[in-house]
Design an enzyme around this catalytic site. Structure first.
Site, short mmCIF file in Angstrom:
data_model
loop_
_atom_site.label_atom_id
_atom_site.label_comp_id
_atom_site.label_asym_id
_atom_site.label_seq_id
_atom_site.Cartn_x
_atom_site.Cartn_y
_atom_site.Cartn_z
N GLU A 1 65.95 -97.50 44.29
CA GLU A 1 66.39 -96.62 44.13
C GLU A 1 67.67 -96.40 45.44
OE1 GLU A 1 64.78 -91.94 44.86
OE2 GLU A 1 63.66 -93.57 46.19
N ASP B 1 68.08 -85.03 49.33
CA ASP B 1 66.43 -84.87 50.04
C ASP B 1 65.73 -86.27 50.38
OD1 ASP B 1 66.62 -85.40 46.78
OD2 ASP B 1 64.64 -84.20 46.75
#
Length: 543
Positions: A501, A323
């Site tokens: 990330e 996502d």
């Protein structure tokens, strides 16, 4: 002095500890960061900070399973953390049985053991992040913490119906990419996890039926990709996800589709900004419930709303972990229409793991059943996902009856899973130039601006591709690509003292500008830490 939010405190502590803008990349500093990071990222129910949720601005609530007895220790947490402790209104046998929108307030789901969170505003234990975290913990000789996390997932299977997206109530409608079998295997293969073989076998005997319960999540009718014999991602909720704070993202989707009408698969619905009761009733079927969801009510722009099918796809995208991407339609709104290479590779590996566990436990019938299930899945993957012409595995849109047009990094997953023939693996290996960049492997060649597309690369997909290449004997390729990703993390930490990330594979650094997805490149970061350790281990193996 006020308490800093977790993301701010983590960034400040690590930057101060290791210094921003170091002159040269230094693996020793990266390893020191990771060593400190495990402690910084560890949470437990006894840690009041675990209850904090940046995604929901309400008073913290801790929910207990309906079938778990409340203890004095839980009462002590309630008193010390000034938190409401509530009991879920029903026992849960399957994910999706309890509609979290019916709860008076969203909150944290109880877990018995400490766990490592990804970082930043991700302040809970996530389904697929945790596999790569567990890999890192075992590599770093923290087997007790790794085993405790796997026990938490078994607790989720027992009390919440399966491994959840994460342990928040608003995730009770979906899982995440299925890695529980491999997490169990990783703990079993680490001798320090248990006192002896008998202890390990006893643990596996308890874990096995709970793993079966989690595996069953993916065999339910809703998770079947038509009549292909393959699985799809699916969320049991409807309308906008409950963790969405406002409708800004959804309005952006509408406006993008209006600006690119040729790219709209049918996600737009004509509707009023302020529908009357009759229209509101129709929208419950064609879009979402504007009367019960404030985010749904606000998700309007220029005479349009988003279709109910788009919302199903958006929710399925979140179960996939990708996502946001444009590979499964604009903003991944058609994710639930696909039999994806990634999910079915993971399920093939899950079936092989369950076969192996059954053999170890002396359950020959079960072992035979899972061997046949894996064989059938591989055959279906060869029929629907393997494309001899391009020489790649490609996701299959079973609704439209065609393969995805653009190559995606998940074409390497069957190598990691062991589902590819030597000839298929060789053909996939030859597609490395489509993905390989200065910093490692990009998700795709499509620079959509979404964070799970090019030019961005992520630790989990790089590790699965590298491990798959190495497993099929392409050692030089594995070490070259793995070395690039390790160097990217080292360079990034040297630049600003953090591990992130996601990364920019073209520039080989953390310069990430995202137009669809989380604009923040979150600091932490659990799976980057774990994959870095695994890649360094691979690079140091004798050739």
């Amino acid at each position: 002095m006020p308490t800093l939010p977790h993301a701010t405190a983590l960034a400040l502590s690590l930057v101060l500890a290791f210094g921003a803008k170091a002159a040269e990349p230094d693996p020793a500093k990266t390893l020191a960061y990771i060593d400190q990071g495990w402690t910084t990222l560890t949470r437990s129910m006894e840690d009041c900070s675990s209850l904090h949720d940046d995604k929901v601005k309400t008073r913290p609530v801790l929910y207990l399973p309906a079938d778990l007895k409340r203890t004095a220790a839980i009462d002590a947490i309630a008193e010390r953390c000034k938190v409401d402790v509530r009991v879920l209104p029903q026992t849960i046998a399957q994910i999706g049985e309890l509609d979290p929108s019916t709860l008076p307030q969203q909150g944290l789901l109880y877990l018995p053991n400490p766990y490592v969170v990804p970082g930043g505003f991700f302040n809970e234990m996530y389904g697929w992040d945790s596999y790569f975290i567990v890999l890192g913990l075992v590599a770093d000789k923290r087997e007790k913490l790794a085993r405790g996390m796997v026990d938490n997932f078994l607790f989720e299977a027992e009390h919440y119906g399966g491994v959840l997206n994460a342990n928040r109530t608003y995730y009770l409608t979906r899982s995440q990419p299925p890695f529980l079998g491999e997490m169990i295997r990783e703990v079993l293969d680490a001798p320090a996890s248990f006192a002896d073989r008998r202890d390990a076998d006893a643990w596996l005997a308890r874990a096995y039926p709970l793993a079966l319960r989690d595996y069953a999540v993916w065999d339910r009718p809703e998770h079947r990709a038509g009549d292909t014999g393959l699985a799809r991602y699916f969320d049991y909720g409807a309308g906008p996800v409950l963790e969405m704070r406002d409708a800004d993202y959804l309005r952006g989707v509408i406006e993008w589709l209006l600006a690119h009408p040729g790219r709209d698969p049918g996600y737009l619905v004509e509707a009023s900004e302020h529908p009357d009761d009759a229209e509101a009733q129709r929208l419950k079927t064609t879009s979402c419930d504007v009367r019960t969801s404030e985010v749904c009510a606000q998700a309007w722009a220029k005479g349009r709303r988003l279709s109910a099918d788009y919302y199903l796809g958006d929710r399925a995208m979140r179960e996939s972990g990708f996502d946001v991407n444009f590979h499964f339609g604009p903003f991944a709104g058609s994710t639930h229409h696909y039999a994806p290479v990634c999910l079915n590779s993971l399920l093939y590996r899950y079936e092989i793991a369950l076969r192996d566990f059954a053999l170890r436990l002396g359950k020959k019938d079960d072992a035979q059943r899972f061997a046949k299930a894996a064989e059938a899945r591989k055959a279906a993957m060869d029929k629907y996902l393997w494309k001899p012409g391009p020489g790649m595995y490609q996701d299959y849109d079973f609704v439209a009856g065609k393969s995805a047009a653009d190559p995606y990094i998940t074409t390497f997953y069957p190598l990691w899973a062991g589902a590819a023939s030597p000839q298929q693996a060789q053909a996939v290996r030859e597609k490395l130039p489509l993905f390989e960049r200065k910093g490692g492997l990009a998700m795709s060649a499509d620079e959509s601006g979404a964070q799970w597309d090019a030019p961005f690369g992520w630790a989990p997909t790089n590790w699965l591709a590298v491990a798959g290449l190495d497993a099929y004997g392409f050692h030089e390729d594995a070490r070259r690509v793995g070395g690039k990703f390790v160097a990217t993390i080292d360079r990034s930490l040297a630049h600003d003292g953090t591990i992130r990330e996601k990364y920019n594979m073209t520039t080989g650094d953390a310069d990430v500008k995202v137009s669809a997805g989380y604009s923040e490149n979150v600091i932490g970061f659990g799976w980057s830490n774990g994959v870095y350790l695994k890649l360094r281990g691979l690079l140091q193996e004798p050739r």
